[in-house]
Design an enzyme around this catalytic site. Structure first.
Site, PDB file in Angstrom:
ATOM      1  N   LYS A  12      36.371  33.589  47.760  1.00  0.00           N
ATOM      2  CA  LYS A  12      35.985  34.887  47.211  1.00  0.00           C
ATOM      3  C   LYS A  12      34.955  34.725  46.082  1.00  0.00           C
ATOM      4  CE  LYS A  12      38.472  37.150  44.163  1.00  0.00           C
ATOM      5  NZ  LYS A  12      39.302  38.058  43.343  1.00  0.00           N
ATOM      6  N   LYS A  15      34.420  36.096  39.138  1.00  0.00           N
ATOM      7  CA  LYS A  15      33.848  35.935  37.785  1.00  0.00           C
ATOM      8  C   LYS A  15      34.152  34.561  37.219  1.00  0.00           C
ATOM      9  CE  LYS A  15      35.676  40.398  36.420  1.00  0.00           C
ATOM     10  NZ  LYS A  15      37.014  40.420  37.006  1.00  0.00           N
ATOM     11  N   LYS A  21      45.910  30.911  41.834  1.00  0.00           N
ATOM     12  CA  LYS A  21      45.466  30.610  40.467  1.00  0.00           C
ATOM     13  C   LYS A  21      46.200  29.424  39.868  1.00  0.00           C
ATOM     14  CE  LYS A  21      42.981  34.644  39.207  1.00  0.00           C
ATOM     15  NZ  LYS A  21      42.555  35.612  38.257  1.00  0.00           N
TER      16      LYS A  21
HETATM   17  N1  AQP Z   1      34.737  39.134  45.812  1.00  0.00           N
HETATM   18  C1  AQP Z   1      35.186  40.385  45.800  1.00  0.00           C
HETATM   19  N2  AQP Z   1      34.894  41.217  46.825  1.00  0.00           N
HETATM   20  C2  AQP Z   1      35.330  42.505  46.818  1.00  0.00           C
HETATM   21  N3  AQP Z   1      36.059  43.033  45.812  1.00  0.00           N
HETATM   22  C3  AQP Z   1      36.352  42.217  44.782  1.00  0.00           C
HETATM   23  N4  AQP Z   1      37.042  42.425  43.646  1.00  0.00           N
HETATM   24  C4  AQP Z   1      37.053  41.287  42.917  1.00  0.00           C
HETATM   25  N5  AQP Z   1      36.392  40.334  43.546  1.00  0.00           N
HETATM   26  C5  AQP Z   1      35.941  40.874  44.721  1.00  0.00           C
HETATM   27  C6  AQP Z   1      37.646  43.693  43.279  1.00  0.00           C
HETATM   28  O1  AQP Z   1      37.181  44.036  41.982  1.00  0.00           O
HETATM   29  C7  AQP Z   1      38.213  44.737  41.299  1.00  0.00           C
HETATM   30  C8  AQP Z   1      38.421  44.137  39.959  1.00  0.00           C
HETATM   31  O2  AQP Z   1      38.905  42.810  40.094  1.00  0.00           O
HETATM   32  P1  AQP Z   1      39.559  42.138  38.816  1.00  0.00           P
HETATM   33  O3  AQP Z   1      38.555  42.024  37.775  1.00  0.00           O
HETATM   34  O4  AQP Z   1      40.746  42.881  38.399  1.00  0.00           O
HETATM   35  O5  AQP Z   1      40.108  40.756  39.258  1.00  0.00           O
HETATM   36  P2  AQP Z   1      39.863  39.799  40.441  1.00  0.00           P
HETATM   37  O6  AQP Z   1      40.132  40.466  41.730  1.00  0.00           O
HETATM   38  O7  AQP Z   1      40.670  38.593  40.173  1.00  0.00           O
HETATM   39  O8  AQP Z   1      38.305  39.542  40.292  1.00  0.00           O
HETATM   40  P3  AQP Z   1      37.566  38.233  39.957  1.00  0.00           P
HETATM   41  O9  AQP Z   1      36.131  38.576  39.836  1.00  0.00           O
HETATM   42  O10 AQP Z   1      37.912  37.185  40.956  1.00  0.00           O
HETATM   43  O11 AQP Z   1      38.120  37.870  38.525  1.00  0.00           O
HETATM   44  P4  AQP Z   1      38.776  36.530  38.012  1.00  0.00           P
HETATM   45  O12 AQP Z   1      37.810  35.454  38.368  1.00  0.00           O
HETATM   46  O13 AQP Z   1      38.923  36.714  36.527  1.00  0.00           O
HETATM   47  O14 AQP Z   1      40.104  36.361  38.706  1.00  0.00           O
HETATM   48  C9  AQP Z   1      39.466  44.686  42.181  1.00  0.00           C
HETATM   49  O15 AQP Z   1      39.571  45.912  42.890  1.00  0.00           O
HETATM   50  C10 AQP Z   1      39.161  43.572  43.133  1.00  0.00           C
HETATM   51  O16 AQP Z   1      39.805  43.734  44.381  1.00  0.00           O
END
Ligand code: AQP
Length: 355
Positions: free
Chosen positions: A214, A217, A130
Site C-alpha cells: 500500500k 505516509k 504494523k
Molecule cells: N494507499 C491508500 N489507498 C487508498 N486509500 C488509502 N488510505 C490510506 N492509504 C491509502 C485511506 O486514507 C484514509 C486515512 O488513512 P490514515 O491516515 O488514517 O491511516 P492509514 O490507512 O494507515 O494511512 P497511511 O498513509 O498508510 O498512514 P500510516 O503510514 O501512518 O499508517 C483512510 O480512509 C485510509 O483507508
C-alpha cells in the site's frame, strides 16, 4: 470477525432509523499522500457536495500510537487541515477539527475498550502488519487498541456512513461489532451499525516502488508515494521512476491480473481522470509505459498542482488554520457531548455535576 448479532439486529429490538451523517478522518502521521487523497479525501469532498452532514477529523491521537515528534505533529496536523481545505472541504458546510480538541473521542474510546475483546483486536491485519518482523511486546497499547478509539471517533457522532480506503474495511467491521455488542449488552437501540463507503477506482493505491504494498505516509522511501505537497517536477520524477513491467498495456481489465504495478498506474489514472478503469484500458490498449507515464504525469500535475498551491497559501497563516480547527471542534463537541452523556447514563455512571 463474527458478530453475536446480525448487522440488522440491535439489542433484540427493531432497529430505529438514524439520521444520515458521515464521519471520517486521516492521521497526521506524515504528509497526506495520493493514496489518502484518492481513497479518502477526494471522496470526503464529494460527500460534502452531495449535501450530507459531514464531520471530518485529523486524528492526532491515533497518530501518537507510534511516537511523533511534537513539533512535527503540530506541523503535520496543520498541513493535513490545509490539505482538506485545499481539496475542497468547506468549513462552513463540513465540520473540520482535530481529534484531541474533542474529549468525547477519548472518553468513548475507553468505554469501547471495555466492550471490545482482546481476541477481536489481535485479529486486526493492520496490527499484525504494523508489528510484523518487530517485537509486538514493545508496541504501544494504543496501537493495539486503535480500532476501539476509531469506533469511538465514528460513534461519538452516531455517524451512519464512513468513507474510507479498502485498508480500513476490517476496522469498520469491528466498529459495527462494537456498536452491536454495546446495544446488546445494555439492551438498547442506541448506536447505529455503520456503513463503510469504499468506492471508486482507487480504494487501494499501491506504492510506486512495489505494486504489492500500500502507498503509505510512513513508508521509509519518499519515492514510494506522491505527497500532496510535491511540486510538478517531483511528481513527474516519481511517476517516471515508478516500477513497471516490460509489457504494453493490455486491451482488457483481465490483462492487468498479476501485473500489480501496471494495474496501480491505470487505477490512479482512472481515479484522477474520473473515468472507469475500462475506459482507461480502452483508450490506452497497447500503449507502452513510455507513452502512458507522460500522460499520467500531465494528468497528476493538472489535478494536484492547484491543491498543493492552495495548501502553500493556507500554510502561510497557521493561526487561521488553528482558528478553523477550533471552530470545528466547538461544533463537533456540541454534537458529541449529549451522545456521550447518554452513554454515561446507559452504562450507570453518576453525572451529578451536569447542570
Ligand atoms: N494507499 C491508500 N489507498 C487508498 N486509500 C488509502 N488510505 C490510506 N492509504 C491509502 C485511506 O486514507 C484514509 C486515512 O488513512 P490514515 O491516515 O488514517 O491511516 P492509514 O490507512 O494507515 O494511512 P497511511 O498513509 O498508510 O498512514 P500510516 O503510514 O501512518 O499508517 C483512510 O480512509 C485510509 O483507508
Amino acid at each position: 470477525m463474527s458478530s453475536a448479532a446480525s448487522p440488522d439486529q440491535v439489542g433484540g429490538q427493531t432497529p430505529k432509523a438514524f439520521q444520515p451523517r458521515i464521519f471520517s478522518g486521516i492521521q497526521p502521521s506524515g504528509g497526506i499522500t495520493l493514496g489518502n487523497y484518492l481513497g479518502a479525501l477526494k471522496r470526503f469532498v464529494e460527500k460534502q457536495d452531495e449535501g450530507i452532514e459531514t464531520v471530518y477529523c485529523l486524528v492526532d491521537m491515533h497518530a501518537i500510537t507510534v511516537w511523533q515528534d511534537p513539533e512535527k505533529l503540530r506541523q503535520q496536523t496543520r498541513e493535513g487541515a490545509a490539505a482538506f481545505l485545499a481539496a475542497g472541504i468547506d468549513p462552513k458546510r463540513s465540520i473540520l477539527f482535530n481529534q484531541s480538541q474533542v474529549s468525547a473521542h477519548a472518553e468513548l474510546g475507553w468505554i469501547f475498550s471495555c466492550i471490545a475483546r482482546m481476541g477481536w483486536m489481535s485479529r486486526m491485519t493492520q496490527w499484525k502488519d504494523k508489528t510484523a518482523g518487530k517485537n509486538a511486546e514493545a508496541a504501544s497499547l494504543g496501537l493495539f487498541a486503535y480500532p476501539a478509539l476509531m469506533a469511538a471517533d465514528i460513534l461519538a457522532y452516531k455517524a451512519t456512513m464512513v468513507p474510507v480506503g479498502d485498508d480500513q474495511k476490517q476496522h469498520l467491521e469491528l466498529t459495527r461489532d462494537i456498536a452491536i455488542k454495546f446495544n446488546n449488552d445494555y439492551g438498547v437501540d442506541f448506536f447505529p451499525v455503520v456503513e463503510p463507503l469504499i468506492e471508486g477506482a482507487a480504494t487501494r493505491v499501491m506504492s510506486l516502488r512495489d505494486g504489492t504494498k500500500k502507498m503509505s505516509k510512513s513508508d521509509p522511501s519518499d519515492q514510494s508515494r506522491i505527497n500532496l505537497t510535491d511540486d510538478a517536477d517531483t511528481i513527474a520524477a516519481k511517476i517516471r521512476k515508478a516500477k513497471t513491467d516490460a509489457e504494453p498495456l493490455p486491451d482488457s481489465i483481465d490483462g492487468l491480473k498479476d501485473r500489480p504495478e501496471a494495474k496501480n498506474l491505470v487505477n490512479i489514472y482512472a481515479a484522477l481522470a474520473g473515468q472507469t478503469v475500462a475506459q482507461v484500458i480502452a483508450d490506452n490498449a497497447g500503449a507502452q509505459f513510455g507513452t502512458f507515464k507522460p500522460k499520467l504525469v500531465d494528468l497528476a500535475v493538472a489535478k494536484l498542482s492547484p491543491i498543493s498551491g492552495e495548501m502553500n497559501r493556507l500554510m502561510a497563516d497557521p493561526g487561521e488554520i488553528d482558528r478553523i480547527l477550533g471552530n470545528g471542534a466547538d461544533r463537533a463537541d456540541a454534537l458529541a457531548r449529549p451522545i456521550l452523556d447518554q452513554v454515561y447514563d446507559i452504562t450507570g455512571m453518576i453525572r451529578s455535576r451536569r447542570k
